[in-house]
Design a protein around this motif. Structure first.
Motif, PDB file in Angstrom:
ATOM      1  N   THR A 222      70.555  69.503   3.082  1.00 27.90           N
ATOM      2  CA  THR A 222      71.618  70.339   2.523  1.00 27.90           C
ATOM      3  C   THR A 222      71.500  71.764   3.033  1.00 27.90           C
ATOM      4  OG1 THR A 222      71.587  68.965   0.525  1.00 27.90           O
ATOM      5  CG2 THR A 222      72.712  71.077   0.384  1.00 27.90           C
TER       6      THR A 222
ATOM      7  N   GLN B 138      75.736  70.953  -3.926  1.00 27.89           N
ATOM      8  CA  GLN B 138      77.194  70.901  -4.039  1.00 27.89           C
ATOM      9  C   GLN B 138      77.753  72.196  -4.596  1.00 27.89           C
ATOM     10  OE1 GLN B 138      77.368  67.321  -6.413  1.00 27.89           O
ATOM     11  NE2 GLN B 138      78.000  66.068  -4.653  1.00 27.89           N
ATOM     12  N   ARG B 139      77.078  72.753  -5.602  1.00 27.08           N
ATOM     13  CA  ARG B 139      77.534  74.041  -6.149  1.00 27.08           C
ATOM     14  C   ARG B 139      77.464  75.123  -5.086  1.00 27.08           C
ATOM     15  NH1 ARG B 139      74.923  72.402 -11.025  1.00 27.08           N
ATOM     16  NH2 ARG B 139      73.020  73.477 -10.406  1.00 27.08           N
TER      17      ARG B 139
ATOM     18  N   ARG C  76      78.755  68.851 -13.361  1.00 30.57           N
ATOM     19  CA  ARG C  76      78.703  67.525 -12.753  1.00 30.57           C
ATOM     20  C   ARG C  76      78.166  67.556 -11.327  1.00 30.57           C
ATOM     21  NH1 ARG C  76      84.455  65.734 -10.340  1.00 30.57           N
ATOM     22  NH2 ARG C  76      82.967  64.661  -9.006  1.00 30.57           N
ATOM     23  N   LEU C  77      77.885  68.749 -10.798  1.00 35.72           N
ATOM     24  CA  LEU C  77      77.491  68.889  -9.401  1.00 35.72           C
ATOM     25  C   LEU C  77      75.997  69.119  -9.255  1.00 35.72           C
ATOM     26  CD1 LEU C  77      80.345  71.293  -8.235  1.00 35.72           C
ATOM     27  CD2 LEU C  77      80.326  68.792  -8.180  1.00 35.72           C
ATOM     28  N   SER C  78      75.488  68.776  -8.098  1.00 39.49           N
ATOM     29  CA  SER C  78      74.103  69.108  -7.765  1.00 39.49           C
ATOM     30  C   SER C  78      74.020  70.553  -7.297  1.00 39.49           C
ATOM     31  CB  SER C  78      73.604  68.174  -6.659  1.00 39.49           C
ATOM     32  OG  SER C  78      74.292  68.445  -5.443  1.00 39.49           O
ATOM     33  N   GLY C  79      72.798  71.047  -7.118  1.00 42.35           N
ATOM     34  CA  GLY C  79      72.630  72.418  -6.650  1.00 42.35           C
ATOM     35  C   GLY C  79      73.243  72.640  -5.286  1.00 42.35           C
TER      36      GLY C  79
ATOM     37  N   SER D  31      66.846  76.636  -3.213  1.00 42.46           N
ATOM     38  CA  SER D  31      66.407  75.424  -3.908  1.00 42.46           C
ATOM     39  C   SER D  31      67.020  74.154  -3.331  1.00 42.46           C
ATOM     40  CB  SER D  31      66.770  75.525  -5.400  1.00 42.46           C
ATOM     41  OG  SER D  31      68.163  75.709  -5.553  1.00 42.46           O
ATOM     42  N   LEU D  32      67.480  74.222  -2.078  1.00 50.43           N
ATOM     43  CA  LEU D  32      68.137  73.073  -1.478  1.00 50.43           C
ATOM     44  C   LEU D  32      67.153  72.240  -0.671  1.00 50.43           C
ATOM     45  CD1 LEU D  32      71.456  74.735  -0.219  1.00 50.43           C
ATOM     46  CD2 LEU D  32      70.936  73.756  -2.466  1.00 50.43           C
ATOM     47  N   ASP D  33      67.446  70.961  -0.565  1.00 51.48           N
ATOM     48  CA  ASP D  33      66.637  70.097   0.296  1.00 51.48           C
ATOM     49  C   ASP D  33      66.959  70.414   1.753  1.00 51.48           C
ATOM     50  OD1 ASP D  33      68.751  67.977   1.381  1.00 51.48           O
ATOM     51  OD2 ASP D  33      69.187  68.352  -0.741  1.00 51.48           O
TER      52      ASP D  33
ATOM     53  N   ARG E 297      69.343  71.561 -21.966  1.00 49.38           N
ATOM     54  CA  ARG E 297      68.402  70.705 -21.234  1.00 49.38           C
ATOM     55  C   ARG E 297      66.963  71.004 -21.635  1.00 49.38           C
ATOM     56  NH1 ARG E 297      70.784  70.464 -15.019  1.00 49.38           N
ATOM     57  NH2 ARG E 297      72.792  69.522 -15.538  1.00 49.38           N
TER      58      ARG E 297
END
Length: 563
Positions: free
Chosen positions: A516, A486-487, A481-484, A511-513, A210
Motif C-alpha cells: 500500500t 484505503q483511508r 468501514r475502510l482500512s488505513g 502505518s501502511l504495509d 474499540r
C-alpha cells in the motif's frame, strides 16, 4: 460571583447574537403583551366580583366585550409567543454553535493542550442550556418587570397607599435574590462542573469504543459515570432545597403584601365612611388585591429566574472563552496576488513552539523549488509535522517567514496571502486526516467546488481506489468501514481533486504495509506540482527528488535551484 458579575458573563455572548436582537425584542414585546392581557383579565374579573358583591350590579356589555377581547387576544398572543420563542431558540443555538465552530476553526485547537471531550460538552451541553435563556428567559424577566410597574402605576392611580405597599413588597422580594446567593451560585457552579466533566468522560468513551471493548473498560466507565451522576444529583437536590426555602420566603412576602394592600384600603375606606374624605368604593378592593397579587407575583417570578442563573454562568463563561479564542493566524490587511505557474516553498529562519513546550523549530531554513518533490526527514519529535503545518498556514511561526515562491525566485509570505487563494493553491494530507460521514463523492468535493463525476473517477483511478469503491458508496463516520491504506488513498484523492499547485503530505504512509505504501507513493509521484512530504520511512523518501534533513544545518537543508 455576585449577580452583577453573573449578568456580565451572560451579556458577554450578546455580540455573537447581534443578528438576533430584533428577534429578542419581538419576543419581549409579544410576551409582555400576553402577560399584560392576563393581568388585565385578572383585575377585570376581580373588579366585576367586587361590584357584584358590594353594589349588586352585574357587569355591563362593555365589560363582557373587554373580557372576550382579552381572552381572544391572550389566546393569539400565547400561541404567537411560543412560536416566536421556539424559532428564536433554534436561531440562538445555531448562532452560538457557528460562532464557537468558527473560533475553533480559526484557532486550531491542536496547538494547545486541550480536551476534545470538554470542547464537545461546550458545543452541545452548555449552548443548549443557554439557548433557552436568550430566547425566552430575558423576555420573561422583562415582561415580569413591565407587568409589575404597570400594576403599581394602576394601583397608584386608584389608591396611592396600596401602590406604596406593592413597591415595598416588590423591593422585599427583590432583596431575597441577595440572601443565600453565594451558596446557591457555588452549588450551581459545582453542579455544572460535574455535569461538564461527565459529558467529557462520555464523549471520550464513545470515541474510543474499540479500546473500551478490547481492555474491558466498560464496567469501570459505568461505575465512574454512576458516581459522577450521583455527585451531580446530590448537588442538584441541595440547590433545589435552597430554592424551595427562598421560594417559601417569597410567598410569605407576597401574602404580607396582599394583607398590607387590604389593610391600607380598609383604612382609607374607614376614613371615608367617617366623613374624613371621599375614598374609593369598597367594590374596588378586590381589584386592588388582584393588582397587588399580579404585580408582586410578577416581580417574584423575575427574581426567581434571576436567582437561578448561577448554573448558566459557568456555561456562559466557557462558551465565551471558546468564542473569544485568539485566532492562530491573522487575515492580511492588504492581500497580495499569487503568481501564476508552479510554486515552491521557502522557510526563512523559522522558529515555533507549542504552548508550554520547548521550541519545535529554532531559526530553521529550507527551500523547495517549484515543481520539485521533496522529502522531509528526521527523528520523531524533530518538527516534521510542524513544518508541514506551517507550510499549510495552520499556524504562523513565532519568528521568521514561510513563503510561496515563483519560478523566478520571487517569494510571497503566507501571511500576505488571502486565505481562499492560499487554500486553492496548497492542499494538505495530514496523518490524522478525517473522512466525513457521507458518500465518497461528498468527501471528494469538500472544499473543492463543483467537479464532474468523470474527473472524480479519474482521481480515484489515479490513487488506486477505483477498483474497490465508487462515488456513491457511503463511508460511515470517519470512514469506519475502510482500512488505513484505503483511508489514506481517499484523503489523498480529496486533496488532488482541489487541483493544488503545492501538495503537503504528513506521514501518510507511516502505518501502511509495503504494497500500500508503494501504491500511495506512486500516486504522489504522479502529481505534477510541488510536493513536500514528511516521513520517517526510507521507502517513501526514496521516491523524492530531494530530501531535507530537518536536523541538518541550514546551508545543507536547501534544495538545489533556489539560493
Amino acid at each position: 460571583m455576585n449577580t452583577a458579575s453573573a449578568l456580565r458573563a451572560l451579556r458577554a455572548l450578546l455580540p455573537a447574537l447581534r443578528p438576533e436582537r430584533r428577534g429578542m425584542l419581538w419576543s419581549y414585546l409579544v410576551g409582555t403583551a400576553s402577560a399584560l392581557a392576563l393581568a388585565a383579565l385578572t383585575v377585570l374579573t376581580a373588579w366585576a366580583v367586587g361590584h357584584a358583591v358590594a353594589e349588586r350590579t352585574p357587569p355591563g356589555p362593555a365589560w363582557w366585550a373587554a373580557v372576550i377581547g382579552l381572552v381572544l387576544l391572550r389566546t393569539v398572543l400565547t400561541w404567537r409567543e411560543m412560536d416566536v420563542s421556539h424559532a428564536l431558540a433554534y436561531r440562538v443555538l445555531a448562532r452560538l454553535r457557528m460562532a464557537l465552530f468558527d473560533s475553533y476553526a480559526r484557532s486550531v485547537p491542536g496547538r494547545r493542550r486541550e480536551h476534545s471531550g470538554r470542547a464537545a460538552a461546550v458545543a452541545m451541553g452548555d449552548i443548549e442550556e443557554l439557548e433557552f435563556f436568550y430566547a425566552h428567559t430575558i423576555a420573561q424577566v422583562g415582561a415580569s418587570a413591565t407587568v409589575f410597574l404597570a400594576a403599581a402605576a394602576t394601583a397608584g392611580a386608584l389608591l396611592p397607599e396600596a401602590a406604596a405597599v406593592m413597591l415595598a413588597g416588590g423591593a422585599a422580594v427583590a432583596t431575597t435574590a441577595l440572601y443565600w446567593a453565594r451558596t446557591a451560585r457555588r452549588l450551581g457552579e459545582q453542579e455544572q462542573r460535574e455535569r461538564s466533566a461527565l459529558s467529557a468522560r462520555i464523549t471520550d468513551a464513545l470515541g474510543a469504543l474499540r479500546e473500551v471493548l478490547a481492555y474491558r473498560l466498560a464496567p469501570r466507565i459505568i461505575a465512574d459515570t454512576d458516581a459522577a451522576t450521583g455527585r451531580a444529583a446530590a448537588l442538584t437536590r441541595r440547590r433545589e432545597l435552597l430554592e424551595q426555602l427562598v421560594a417559601s420566603v417569597r410567598e410569605l412576602i407576597v401574602t404580607a403584601a396582599v394583607i398590607g394592600v387590604i389593610a391600607a384600603a380598609a383604612g382609607v375606606l374607614a376614613d371615608g365612611a367617617g366623613g374624613a374624605g371621599a375614598g374609593p368604593s369598597p367594590a374596588v378592593l378586590p381589584a386592588l388585591v388582584a393588582l397587588a397579587v399580579t404585580g408582586v407575583a410578577a416581580i417574584t417570578e423575575a427574581t426567581t429566574v434571576l436567582t437561578r442563573l448561577h448554573p448558566l454562568v459557568a456555561a456562559a463563561d466557557r462558551v465565551a472563552a471558546g468564542i473569544g479564542r485568539p485566532p492562530a493566524v491573522a487575515a492580511p490587511r492588504a492581500p497580495r496576488r499569487l503568481p501564476d505557474g508552479p510554486l515552491g516553498l521557502r522557510f526563512r529562519d523559522v522558529s515555533f513552539a507549542y504552548e508550554g513546550r520547548p521550541p519545535a523549530l529554532a531559526s530553521w531554513s529550507a527551500e523547495v523549488a517549484p515543481g520539485e518533490h521533496a522529502g522531509l526527514a528526521g527523528p520523531s519529535g524533530a518538527g516534521k509535522s510542524t513544518v508541514i503545518a506551517l507550510a499549510a498556514r495552520l499556524w504562523d511561526p513565532a519568528s521568521g517567514t514561510v513563503e510561496l515562491v515563483a519560478a523566478d525566485g520571487a517569494g510571497v509570505p503566507l501571511t500576505e496571502i488571502d486565505d481562499a487563494a492560499l487554500r486553492s493553491a496548497v492542499a494538505l494530507v495530514d496523518q490524522e486526516a478525517t473522512l466525513f460521514h457521507g458518500t465518497v463523492r461528498d468527501n471528494l468535493l469538500r472544499g473543492a467546488g463543483p467537479r464532474p463525476d468523470a474527473e472524480l473517477a479519474a482521481v480515484l483511478e489515479h490513487v488506486g481506489a477505483a477498483g474497490w469503491i465508487g462515488l456513491d458508496d457511503d463511508l460511515g463516520e470517519d470512514g469506519v468501514r475502510l482500512s488505513g491504506g484505503q483511508r489514506a488513498r481517499l484523503c489523498l484523492a480529496r486533496a488532488l481533486v482541489r487541483r493544488p499547485r503545492v501538495l503537503l503530505v504528513d506521514e501518510v504512509t507511516a502505518s501502511l504495509d509495503p504494497a500500500t505504501e508503494r501504491a500511495v507513493s506512486d500516486a504522489i509521484a504522479g502529481f505534477g506540482g510541488t510536493v513536500l512530504i514528511s516521513s520517517h520511512r526510507s521507502e517513501t523518501l526514496a521516491r523524492c527528488g530531494h530530501v531535507i534533513d530537518i536536523t541538518a544545518p541550514a546551508d545543507q537543508a536547501r534544495a538545489p535551484g533556489l539560493r
